[in-house]
Design an enzyme around this catalytic site. Structure first.
Site, PDB file in Angstrom:
ATOM      1  N   HIS A   1       0.798  -0.973  -0.336  1.00 49.03           N
ATOM      2  CA  HIS A   1       0.029  -0.028  -0.105  1.00 49.03           C
ATOM      3  C   HIS A   1       1.399   1.328  -0.044  1.00 49.03           C
ATOM      4  CE1 HIS A   1      -3.105   2.670   0.852  1.00 49.03           C
ATOM      5  NE2 HIS A   1      -3.058   3.042   1.759  1.00 49.03           N
TER       6      HIS A   1
ATOM      7  N   GLU B   1      -2.126  -5.716  -3.326  1.00 49.52           N
ATOM      8  CA  GLU B   1      -2.617  -4.826  -1.990  1.00 49.52           C
ATOM      9  C   GLU B   1      -4.160  -6.056  -1.968  1.00 49.52           C
ATOM     10  OE1 GLU B   1      -3.430  -0.157  -0.805  1.00 49.52           O
ATOM     11  OE2 GLU B   1      -4.150  -1.091  -2.942  1.00 49.52           O
TER      12      GLU B   1
ATOM     13  N   ASN C   1      25.325 -22.435  -3.010  1.00 52.16           N
ATOM     14  CA  ASN C   1      26.838 -23.759  -3.052  1.00 52.16           C
ATOM     15  C   ASN C   1      26.397 -25.026  -1.782  1.00 52.16           C
ATOM     16  OD1 ASN C   1      29.093 -24.903  -4.239  1.00 52.16           O
ATOM     17  ND2 ASN C   1      29.817 -24.786  -2.363  1.00 52.16           N
TER      18      ASN C   1
END
Length: 662
Positions: A49, A71, A392
């Site tokens: 918002h 929103e 990794n």
């Protein structure tokens, strides 16, 4: 796009929106684990918002539309009209990525491309589920407060309800116009009142509410003229239609305590507000101040050297005072450049979530030490290396759930990311409870891929075997994935950390997991060094890599397998003569005494032989010219206390020259 506005407004919006996007990235991952957390749902809703409101103020339509869709989705979620699932989360995370791209376009002064229609339609499709969800859940009371102002002002008193056939549609539309015009007038009046008050500050909540009102009134700007005409026709004493008050909107800035808020005095005027405790400063200004402090450090070093040579007590006292002031100023400026490493850590919850879905693994990421501060430039420089290390760990370290279960482990693998300060350094660790690494298999893979010879592999220590994963093109992955397996990444980590005057160490145990430790200095702006002399020239080693210094007679140097070695406390230490490495033809190695500077290089120690050790000195790194920039072994240059130029060694580059010369 509304760039006729002051650039500072746009910059403030981009800064705040960037912080909100980082926060949303963390919160969206958290809410997937706790979908019923009302506080999180409300916080996420407010984040989208707030970005929407600022984008509307700048007239960035594409950003407004996308934020509005997300929103509304979270408005339905927090009201219990929708149930959060992986499908919704995938779409919202994709929307968040696009919001970040749009903000980057705004920062570059370009109009953002609208979001793909299919994504917006998908998000709005979730909202269309509301009636079924609401019917299944039964009637529910609306929340007591809503941080969003209604899109339409309520009708004036006495108006018939919508849909009543007795109401003239034209009159109803006109009443609606009047209501919107009054709402705009109220908003403008509120802004005027704030601007004309004794105080020039308003709270974050008041600003959010005013922004909402102005934005809503702007959506019907073409109706304002008709509303104004109607308002002129009404008596001046007419009571304005009651409008629903805007509920306060929370922001990511801590509001002022009640005692600090402007309070009305007896004559009805507001008292002056307390001054702000923070101010936004462009990074370039901080860099410029830091450069000036660096120059001041060089002048201090020069004066210190002159004072010691002249032997003037008054001069020495003045220089000592300057030394204290310079040190305090240097420390103060460095503190302004400090940022919590949370700026880097905040991206990893999302990365872990995406990696788990991509690899079909269950991964729990935990973090600690997010408040550890270090230089802003280091925060940015560490981002990519840490991403490689965490990826990794998740790809190579953590086993699939079924494999972990067979090994008697929990199905979910754990990855812990931690940071802590030790003296003038920051230690960052990436630890997992995965399968660990087998040194023998690493050696075998390295020989198969031609990274090292079989003879060299036999001489590697356990730590040397772990360091093989940092070799370019080396990988233990049998197949290429979206995350790793191409033999790139870990060599970049080694190179990048080395360029930051840091080092990387690995500890691993088969079946129990791996821990990668990264050690870097707190700042790179001003570098503590150890100054040494070779023939008639001065050089500098980064003090962070110096282990010890000692003098040694040349007859104690022995040749082992073609390498120079000395015995230190019963252990062999490889040594490198700088005069030979730098091809100093004017140097005479017949000196009876030499100095050895022992440096930390990866997990090993190497001694560099020089003529003399001059002592410690803080220096400012100056870039090398174009001719010397590509010469391995030098990180830059500086001006010494006696006014001469000294080259600063890049230890990893020196080792590269050693390997090339071998």
């Amino acid at each position: 796009m509304g760039f006729e506005l002051d650039d500072s407004i746009r910059e403030d919006f981009l800064a705040e929106a960037g912080e909100i996007v980082e926060k949303l990235s963390e919160e969206l991952v958290e809410i997937e684990q706790a979908p019923d957390d009302k506080d999180l749902l409300n916080s996420i809703f407010r984040g989208f918002h707030t970005i929407k409101g600022g984008a509307g103020f700048l007239n960035v339509g594409a950003l407004v539309d996308l934020c509005h869709a997300t929103e509304e989705a979270f408005d339905s979620l927090r009201k219990g009209e929708l149930t959060l699932d992986a499908e919704i989360m995938d779409a919202v995370l994709q929307a968040l990525d696009l919001i970040g791209d749009m903000l980057a376009s705004v920062a570059a002064g370009a109009d953002p491309e609208p979001a793909p229609a299919v994504l917006t339609a998908t998000i709005r499709g979730f909202i269309d589920r509301k009636p079924d969800a609401a019917a299944a859940a039964g009637p529910s009371e609306p929340p007591p407060e809503s941080p969003v102002v209604a899109d339409m002002a309520p009708p004036s008193e006495g108006a018939d309800p919508p849909g009543d056939p007795s109401v003239d549609p034209i009159e109803a539309e006109f009443d609606q116009i009047v209501a919107q015009a009054r709402q705009q007038q109220q908003a403008e009046a509120a802004v005027t009142a704030v601007a004309s008050s004794d105080s020039d500050e308003i709270t974050d909540d008041e600003f959010e509410a005013l922004l909402d009102q102005l934005q809503e009134s702007g959506q019907a700007e073409h109706l304002a003229h008709a509303a104004a005409a109607k308002a002129d026709a009404e008596p001046e004493t007419a009571e304005p239609a009651p409008a629903e008050p805007a509920a306060p909107v929370e922001s990511n800035v801590t509001p002022m305590p009640t005692a600090e808020r402007p309070a009305a005095s007896g004559n009805g005027q507001a008292k002056p507000a307390a001054a702000e405790s923070t101010v936004r400063v462009n990074v370039s200004r901080l860099d410029a101040v830091m450069n000036l402090v660096g120059e001041l450090v060089l002048v201090r070093n020069r004066l210190t050297n002159l004072g010691s040579n002249l032997g003037n007590d008054e001069l020495n006292k003045a220089v000592a005072n300057l030394d204290l002031v310079t040190a305090d100023l240097q420390n103060g400026v460095m503190q302004t450049r400090m940022q919590p490493i949370r700026k880097v850590f905040s991206r990893f919850p999302r990365l872990a979530r995406d990696a788990a879905r991509s690899l079909n693994k269950e991964i729990e990421l935990t973090m600690s030490g997010e408040d550890t501060d270090l230089d802003k430039n280091l925060v940015e420089a560490l981002a990519d290396p840490l991403v490689h290390l965490v990826r990794n760990s998740m790809d190579h370290g953590i086993e699939p759930p079924d494999e972990r279960e067979r090994a008697g482990k929990p199905r979910a693998g754990k990855v812990h990311l931690a940071a802590q300060q030790e003296g003038e350094h920051i230690i960052i660790t990436v630890r997992d409870d995965g399968r660990g690494m087998d040194p023998e298999k690493l050696k075998q893979k390295a020989v198969e891929k031609g990274v090292i010879s079989a003879e060299a592999a036999e001489k590697l220590s356990r730590n040397d075997c772990f360091d093989l994963i940092f070799q370019a093109g080396f990988t233990t992955c049998e197949k290429v994935s979206d995350i790793s397996g191409r033999g790139v990444g870990m060599d970049v980590v080694k190179t990048r950390i080395g360029s930051l005057n840091g080092n990387v160490e690995i500890e691993s145990e088969i079946g129990k997991g791996t821990c990668v430790s990264v050690r870097v200095p707190l700042t790179l702006a001003i570098l503590p060094t150890l100054m040494v002399r070779l023939a008639t020239n001065t050089y500098a080693f980064p003090l962070s890599q110096v282990i010890e210094v000692f003098s040694l007679a040349t007859e104690r140097v022995h040749q082992v397998s073609g390498r120079d070695v000395i015995m230190v406390r019963g252990k062999p230490l490889p040594v490198i003569f700088l005069s030979r490495l730098l091809e100093r033809l004017d140097h005479d190695e017949g000196n009876a005494g030499i100095y050895v500077v022992v440096l930390q290089v990866g997990n090993s120690a190497v001694g560099f032989v020089t003529d003399d050790v001059l002592g410690q000195e803080e220096v400012v790194i100056k870039p090398l010219g174009r001719i010397l920039q590509k010469v391995p072994g030098f990180a830059g240059a500086t001006i010494t206390g006696d006014g001469h130029i000294a080259l600063i060694f890049d230890v990893n580059g020196l080792m590269k020259r050693v390997r090339l010369a071998a």
